[in-house]
Design an enzyme around this catalytic site. Sequence first.
Site, PDB file in Angstrom:
ATOM      1  N   HIS A 181       0.871  -1.181   0.000  1.00 12.66           N
ATOM      2  CA  HIS A 181       0.000   0.000   0.000  1.00 12.66           C
ATOM      3  C   HIS A 181       0.905   1.228   0.000  1.00 12.66           C
ATOM      4  CE1 HIS A 181      -3.622   2.377   0.674  1.00 12.66           C
ATOM      5  NE2 HIS A 181      -2.799   3.168   1.354  1.00 12.66           N
ATOM      6  N   CYS A 182       0.737   2.081  -0.991  1.00 14.10           N
ATOM      7  CA  CYS A 182       1.620   3.251  -1.105  1.00 14.10           C
ATOM      8  C   CYS A 182       0.891   4.501  -0.601  1.00 14.10           C
ATOM      9  CB  CYS A 182       2.047   3.432  -2.563  1.00 14.10           C
ATOM     10  SG  CYS A 182       3.085   4.879  -2.796  1.00 14.10           S
TER      11      CYS A 182
END
Length: 375
Positions: free
Chosen positions: A165-166
């Site tokens: 997850h960025c």
Amino acid sequence: MALFKWKLYKFPWRLKRRLDNIFTSFQLLRLTLCYNHATLSPTLIQIITKPIIVVSDFFNQQFGRACMVLVVGLMAVVNLIYVVYVLPHLYNTSKPSAVIIFFLGSWLLINTSYNYIMAVVTGPGYPPQAVENPVSVCRKCFSKKPARTHHCKTCGKCVLKMDHHCPWLNTCVGFYNQRYFFLFCFFTYGGALLVTVSTNDLFVENFYGDTLKEYPFPGAMFPLNLLYASFQGSSAKTRLLQQSNNYDRLGISETAEHKLVIFLYIISSGLAIALTFLLLATAKLISYGETTIEYQINLAQKKKLQEKNIQFKNPYHLGFNTNWKLYLGLQEVTLWSFLKEILIPSVYRPEGDGTTWRTQKFKYHFDPEKGLQVL
Ligand SMILES: [Zn+2]
Ligand SMILES: [Zn+2]
């Protein structure tokens, strides 16, 4: 008397047994009240922690949006400082190199912005309602999980070929946006290197200034020099203060330009260093046909199988060239294809739909001494 001594000797063991019994009874009572067969953890804990999870998810979402604003804001500020202060300086020093840097920088900026927008807008991709060959059912969102799909806590969904997850994208990096993410990092790295190298002379000039040799710190660190002078005595301090004034401190003008050039150089060089590590790590994973999550899973699997004398092989590792071709979504591995699809902004079309995968076919051989070997 002898009986009393014997009882005293046994007392700690009897006490321990009694306490164990009480603890077991409480444990049984707690499980009787809270255990839910349908879930893996007691319901009470889930009920108590639910508000905490909801609040943390809310902050994660807000934090994600703030990170996106930070990325866009920083890109705008860095480019503005570069065009207003650095580019005119370069033009005065060498016109041809300033023109080349301008076009090179514009190309990098276009590619960085395009890949960033596309990574956010496209999203990682989520499993469809009907999955032909699910490998499991998600314990959190109950959707059917195809191979290489993982659940993201922040997004609250299962993600196809989830990598991580960025927060900078405020979404996951997965099957449909993996190339955009990689190219965004790659072109940002190019931009950060270009800014660092071309601003170096201006930074040295602004950071060190015309520092007098008797002071150990660069001119930009005036407070440290002042501290140093204070330790030397009041006369040294007075002399330093006399040499400096609000506009000229040891040869450095305390203007916005001076501060902004130093800020630009620190940001760009810091980004270049951080992205060197990130790109190398990502390139290694791509070369071996793994995502960040799969790397962790495969590492644990490798150790487990090693204990049983079985060799581990990643079924999604199809060879260096094929791994890169699939990751970048190239139709064919030619220079023209690379120029057209990577160096110029283009739409990414990955192979398949992210639910089924090409895998390597293995042959097995059992060696009595070496164990099960994968050929
Ligand atoms: Zn899920
Ligand atoms: Zn996510």
